[in-house]
Design an enzyme around this catalytic site. Structure first.
Site, PDB file in Angstrom:
ATOM      1  N   SER A   1       0.832  -1.197   0.000  1.00  0.00           N
ATOM      2  CA  SER A   1       0.000   0.000   0.000  1.00  0.00           C
ATOM      3  C   SER A   1       0.877   1.263   0.000  1.00  0.00           C
ATOM      4  O   SER A   1       1.642   1.489  -0.934  1.00  0.00           O
ATOM      5  CB  SER A   1      -0.968  -0.026   1.185  1.00  0.00           C
ATOM      6  OG  SER A   1      -1.962   0.960   1.058  1.00  0.00           O
TER       7      SER A   1
ATOM      8  N   HIS B   1      -8.472   0.800  -0.567  1.00  0.00           N
ATOM      9  CA  HIS B   1      -8.402  -0.186  -1.654  1.00  0.00           C
ATOM     10  C   HIS B   1      -9.795  -0.730  -1.986  1.00  0.00           C
ATOM     11  O   HIS B   1      -9.956  -1.907  -2.285  1.00  0.00           O
ATOM     12  CB  HIS B   1      -7.416  -1.303  -1.310  1.00  0.00           C
ATOM     13  CG  HIS B   1      -6.019  -0.798  -1.145  1.00  0.00           C
ATOM     14  ND1 HIS B   1      -5.212  -0.476  -2.214  1.00  0.00           N
ATOM     15  CD2 HIS B   1      -5.307  -0.518  -0.025  1.00  0.00           C
ATOM     16  CE1 HIS B   1      -4.050  -0.026  -1.753  1.00  0.00           C
ATOM     17  NE2 HIS B   1      -4.094  -0.032  -0.435  1.00  0.00           N
TER      18      HIS B   1
END
Length: 248
Positions: free
Chosen positions: A45, A147
């Site tokens: 991430s 996400h």
């Protein structure tokens, strides 16, 4: 004595994005100063921005600017589209995907290991999803449904910023957490970062790529040791090394 470590990874969380990025970069440069060399970079991430810097593709100032904007945009998106994330432990990832595909408002967001998958979405959809799944469920201390499609407003603006950002040719390759592909050019890294905000974090694919490359040792350039703990679910290799061990 010069140490040669096979991989470097970074990690991050939205409320502290810039500070977490700075810590990862600080550790990375401290390792380089000690003579530690890396063959490949990867990040989970937010950690992909530290990885892009470690790979030599993003200058520090440019990377920090992008991380600060990413933090701001994701906070704004979280206020507009509230949600959360829950880690599901001990359930086959395919079962998690099967369950969430039948529920509107929730997605499988992080494929962290063969036994840990994170679901992300609106609170009511999350509650329904976890009620249908076995295993252990751990709500994550995050401020939004990262996400997931709820981040679309942030992703649109981030795409524009990344399109305008300056990327250089990397000195070492980077493994994309979007799909586990090996990124060897500036444009490949730019493209992967443009896709990452709305894409699942496929950490399993990253580790599988490392194994396929013959990577035997990985050092986490960050705090908490989260990625090294997840690495234990993959077997004996690659072996995780705490940065502190190399900096002692």
């Amino acid at each position: 004595m010069e140490e040669v470590v096979r991989g470097v990874v970074g990690d991050g969380d939205v409320p502290y994005q810039l500070s977490v990025f700075a810590r990862s970069v600080e550790v990375f440069h401290a390792l380089r100063t000690r003579g530690v060399e890396f063959e490949v970079a990867a990040g989970h991430s937010l950690g992909e921005y530290a990885a892009a810097h470690a790979a030599g593709s993003l200058a520090l100032e440019e990377a920090a600017r992008l991380v600060a904007e990413r933090d701001r945009l994701m906070r704004e998106a979280s206020r507009r589209n509230p949600g959360g994330m829950v880690a599901v432990i001990g359930v086959d990832p395919e079962e998690v995907v099967r369950v969430v595909e039948g529920i509107d408002g929730v997605v499988a967001a992080n494929f962290n290991s063969p036994r840990q998958t994170v679901v992300s979405g609106r609170e009511e959809a999350l509650e329904e999803a976890v009620s249908r799944l076995g295993g252990r469920k751990i709500p994550l201390k995050v401020s939004g449904a990262f996400h997931s499609p709820l981040m679309a407003p942030a992703a649109e603006e981030m795409d524009r910023l990344l399109g305008e950002a300056v990327f250089g040719e990397p000195s070492i390759p980077m493994i994309s957490a979007v799909d586990g592909s090996l990124l060897k050019s500036a444009e490949q890294i730019r493209s992967a970062l443009r896709r990452q905000m709305l894409s699942p974090v496929r950490w399993v694919s990253v580790v599988e790529r490392m194994v396929g490359m013959g990577i035997e040792e990985v050092v986490e350039a960050g705090e908490g040791g989260t990625l090294l703990r997840m690495l234990r679910d993959f077997g004996e290799k690659p072996r995780g090394i705490r940065a502190e061990e190399l900096l002692a």
